[in-house]
Design a protein around this motif. Structure first.
Motif, PDB file in Angstrom:
ATOM      1  N   ASP A 136       0.860  -1.170   0.000  1.00  0.00           N
ATOM      2  CA  ASP A 136       0.000   0.000   0.000  1.00  0.00           C
ATOM      3  C   ASP A 136       0.901   1.227   0.000  1.00  0.00           C
ATOM      4  O   ASP A 136       2.042   1.160   0.474  1.00  0.00           O
ATOM      5  N   GLN A 158      -5.362   0.192  -8.960  1.00  0.00           N
ATOM      6  CA  GLN A 158      -6.602  -0.571  -9.095  1.00  0.00           C
ATOM      7  C   GLN A 158      -6.339  -2.012  -9.525  1.00  0.00           C
ATOM      8  O   GLN A 158      -6.963  -2.940  -9.002  1.00  0.00           O
ATOM      9  N   LYS A 161      -5.132  -3.830  -6.575  1.00  0.00           N
ATOM     10  CA  LYS A 161      -5.998  -3.696  -5.390  1.00  0.00           C
ATOM     11  C   LYS A 161      -5.236  -3.145  -4.180  1.00  0.00           C
ATOM     12  O   LYS A 161      -5.289  -3.704  -3.083  1.00  0.00           O
ATOM     13  N   MET A 163      -4.240   0.078  -1.464  1.00  0.00           N
ATOM     14  CA  MET A 163      -4.723   1.309  -0.857  1.00  0.00           C
ATOM     15  C   MET A 163      -3.709   2.394  -1.176  1.00  0.00           C
ATOM     16  O   MET A 163      -2.520   2.225  -0.886  1.00  0.00           O
ATOM     17  N   GLN A 165      -3.006   6.605  -0.742  1.00  0.00           N
ATOM     18  CA  GLN A 165      -3.438   7.927  -0.286  1.00  0.00           C
ATOM     19  C   GLN A 165      -2.395   8.943  -0.748  1.00  0.00           C
ATOM     20  O   GLN A 165      -1.195   8.714  -0.639  1.00  0.00           O
ATOM     21  N   ALA A 408      -6.545   2.706   6.962  1.00  0.00           N
ATOM     22  CA  ALA A 408      -7.065   2.096   5.737  1.00  0.00           C
ATOM     23  C   ALA A 408      -6.264   0.845   5.376  1.00  0.00           C
ATOM     24  O   ALA A 408      -6.818  -0.161   4.909  1.00  0.00           O
ATOM     25  N   ARG A 412      -8.809  -1.882   5.264  1.00  0.00           N
ATOM     26  CA  ARG A 412      -9.146  -1.937   3.826  1.00  0.00           C
ATOM     27  C   ARG A 412     -10.354  -1.059   3.502  1.00  0.00           C
ATOM     28  O   ARG A 412     -10.989  -1.225   2.456  1.00  0.00           O
ATOM     29  N   LYS A 413     -10.696  -0.141   4.398  1.00  0.00           N
ATOM     30  CA  LYS A 413     -11.785   0.803   4.094  1.00  0.00           C
ATOM     31  C   LYS A 413     -11.193   1.971   3.310  1.00  0.00           C
ATOM     32  O   LYS A 413     -10.099   2.449   3.629  1.00  0.00           O
ATOM     33  N   PRO A 414     -11.921   2.477   2.299  1.00  0.00           N
ATOM     34  CA  PRO A 414     -11.327   3.491   1.411  1.00  0.00           C
ATOM     35  C   PRO A 414     -10.991   4.807   2.109  1.00  0.00           C
ATOM     36  O   PRO A 414     -11.632   5.166   3.093  1.00  0.00           O
ATOM     37  N   VAL A 415      -9.992   5.497   1.583  1.00  0.00           N
ATOM     38  CA  VAL A 415      -9.672   6.851   2.073  1.00  0.00           C
ATOM     39  C   VAL A 415     -10.289   7.866   1.117  1.00  0.00           C
ATOM     40  O   VAL A 415     -10.608   7.538  -0.028  1.00  0.00           O
ATOM     41  N   ASN A 418      -7.862   9.216  -2.342  1.00  0.00           N
ATOM     42  CA  ASN A 418      -7.273   8.042  -2.994  1.00  0.00           C
ATOM     43  C   ASN A 418      -6.667   8.432  -4.343  1.00  0.00           C
ATOM     44  O   ASN A 418      -6.552   9.615  -4.670  1.00  0.00           O
ATOM     45  N   GLU A 419      -6.307   7.423  -5.138  1.00  0.00           N
ATOM     46  CA  GLU A 419      -5.594   7.705  -6.391  1.00  0.00           C
ATOM     47  C   GLU A 419      -6.451   8.503  -7.381  1.00  0.00           C
ATOM     48  O   GLU A 419      -5.910   9.311  -8.148  1.00  0.00           O
TER      49      GLU A 419
END
Ligand SMILES: NC(=O)c1ccc[n+]([C@@H]2O[C@H](COP(=O)([O-])OP(=O)(O)OC[C@H]3O[C@@H](n4cnc5c(N)ncnc54)[C@H](O)[C@@H]3O)[C@@H](O)[C@H]2O)c1
Length: 454
Positions: A136, A158, A161, A163, A165, A408, A412-415, A418-419
């Motif tokens: 990540d 993506q 997969k 994470m 930030q 995150a 694994r919860k989204p920030v 993100n990208e």
């Protein structure tokens, strides 16, 4: 943020969470929420082990800030300049392995995440490789050096997969959270105009950084620094003042506009690229061979509002964002956010009737009063008073931003940043520079994923 926070004396006067009657405004001190960023205390088994790639000025600041984030451990660092290996160890207060070769870090199975704080032009390659290695990534702002770089990084994140930030820490600031709350409440009415600036007036603010006396080709891996940039002989000025050169940085737009754009996108829940941009500016003072202006102003068109941004390296105006709505104004400045309502109740016309004969004017005013019995025209103030919210002394949004990232990684919860968010904000910087250097209106071609001339 911390630099501009209230002084300790002001803080003592206010008291934590206090409401203070000011001149026509009350001030509320905001509560830091760093610890609440972790949903629960982090057990040792959930410790996130990370490494830092790029331990220059920002990399060291980030390492120091991680000391305030619960449940994380730095296990290695990487930089191309040997002097920065010791600087990193000092920042993290630990004797950890240091290398010039980032792949050695990516090959380590015990590294969950990496902080990428290298020069902008090297973000893409390292983020792509880190994602492919299953790490990540916290990548510094601006996410991309070019539009193509940004989309390649989105794809890498993506596909693998991961994470991601991006490092515009205002997105995690308690001040910006309050500003967003006010914006979302509708108190501002409809906001069509947003103005922001970030002005600095010092050689340091203009990136004229001193060059360490031991800087040489033996202490710096110059070829790896160049990466995909054009080859050229060793030049310490380019290495340490890279923001001034188009091969490695994006000037004021990439350095400071990106913070303003990210903040505006966050507060207004915008996650698109501006439709077009027009820029003006010039290189007036810092004529040191740099390839960017020291004053730049850009006007952006978004579907629902317009944004005017300025960065001036010749005045110490600080950091400011103003939201100008039909019902009120909100100003985010230094460590405060202020909301000022406008009196939008109906009022009789008072200006043009000065050119009317007294009798006609009085008839008009009487009729207006009869038709608008409540509230009394022009006599009372709006119910809501101006209000200021202040960050506590010493508040920094950096550990808050890091805490969001490391949580995150764990959950694994989204920030928020993100990208995709980071890519959109960075393209805003590229639009500004495209318009400035091509002396044209820059249009974002979303389908073609490119900037074109109007
Ligand atoms: N969020 C913020 O407020 C903030 C503030 C400052 C800088 N930044 C960002 O942080 C990044 C770094 O900026 P800085 O001021 O620390 O620059 P810096 O020049 O002080 O440090 C950059 C470091 O990256 C290293 N580096 C470059 N390519 C590398 C590679 N391939 N492998 C390993 N190391 C490599 C260099 O050796 C250098 O030491 C930039 O993207 C900048 O925009 C963000």
């Amino acid at each position: 943020m911390s630099k501009h926070s209230l002084s300790r004396r002001q803080f003592m006067r206010l008291g934590t969470g206090a409401l203070v009657a000011g001149v026509g405004a009350k001030t509320t001190l905001l509560q830091p929420h760093l610890l609440s960023a972790a949903a629960r205390p982090v057990p040792p088994s959930d410790t996130v082990r990370f490494a830092s790639i790029g331990t220059g000025v920002r990399g060291c600041e980030l390492l120091e800030a991680t000391l305030r984030v619960p449940g994380v451990e730095c296990v290695a660092v990487c930089d191309l300049y040997d002097g920065r290996h010791d600087a990193a160890r000092e920042a993290i207060k630990k004797d950890i392995p240091a290398t010039r070769i980032y792949r050695e870090i990516l090959d380590r199975k015990d590294v969950d995440a990496v902080i990428v704080a290298v020069t902008d032009h090297n973000h893409r390659r390292i983020v792509e490789d880190a994602c492919a290695a299953g790490k990540d990534v916290y990548c510094e702002k601006p996410m991309s050096h070019t539009v193509q770089d940004g989309f390649a990084m989105v794809e890498a994140a993506q596909k693998n997969k991961r994470m991601i930030q991006i490092g515009s820490q205002r997105v995690s600031s308690i001040l910006y959270a309050k500003a967003k709350e006010i914006y979302d409440s509708g108190k501002l009415g409809e906001v069509f105009a947003i103005n922001a600036y970030w002005d600095r007036n010092s050689p340091s603010g203009a990136w004229v950084y001193p060059i360490p006396p031991d800087a040489s080709e033996s202490t710096i891996d110059w070829n790896t620094f160049l990466g995909d940039a054009p080859k050229r002989p060793f030049d310490a000025k380019r290495f340490f003042r890279w923001r001034c050169y188009q091969d490695y940085g994006e000037g004021l737009a990439g350095d400071l506009f990106v913070h303003l754009i990210s903040g505006i996108h966050f507060i207004t829940s915008t996650n698109i690229v501006a439709q077009r941009a027009q820029s003006s500016g010039g290189l007036f003072h810092f004529n040191d061979g740099r390839e960017f202006p020291d004053l730049i102003e850009t006007l952006y068109d978004y579907p629902k509002f317009r944004v005017a941004l300025r960065c001036n390296l010749n005045n110490d105006g600080g950091e400011f964002i103003g939201f100008y709505g039909t019902k009120g104004t909100m100003i985010v400045k230094s460590s405060t956010v202020t909301f000022k309502p406008q009196d939008t109740r109906p009022q009789p016309e008072s200006y043009s009737v000065k050119g009317w004969a007294r009798k006609t004017r009085e008839q008009y005013l009487q009729q207006w009063e009869d038709e608008h019995p409540e509230p009394k025209a022009l006599t009372s103030n709006v119910d809501e008073e101006a209000e200021t919210f202040a960050a506590p002394p010493g508040y920094s949004d950096v550990p808050d931003h890091q805490a969001h990232f490391f949580n995150a990684v764990r959950t694994r919860k989204p920030v928020v940043e993100n990208e995709v968010f980071g890519n959109h904000a960075a393209i805003g910087c590229h639009l500004s520079n495209f318009a400035y250097s091509n002396k044209c209106v820059a249009v974002w071609d979303a389908n073609g994923r490119k900037i074109v001339k109007a």
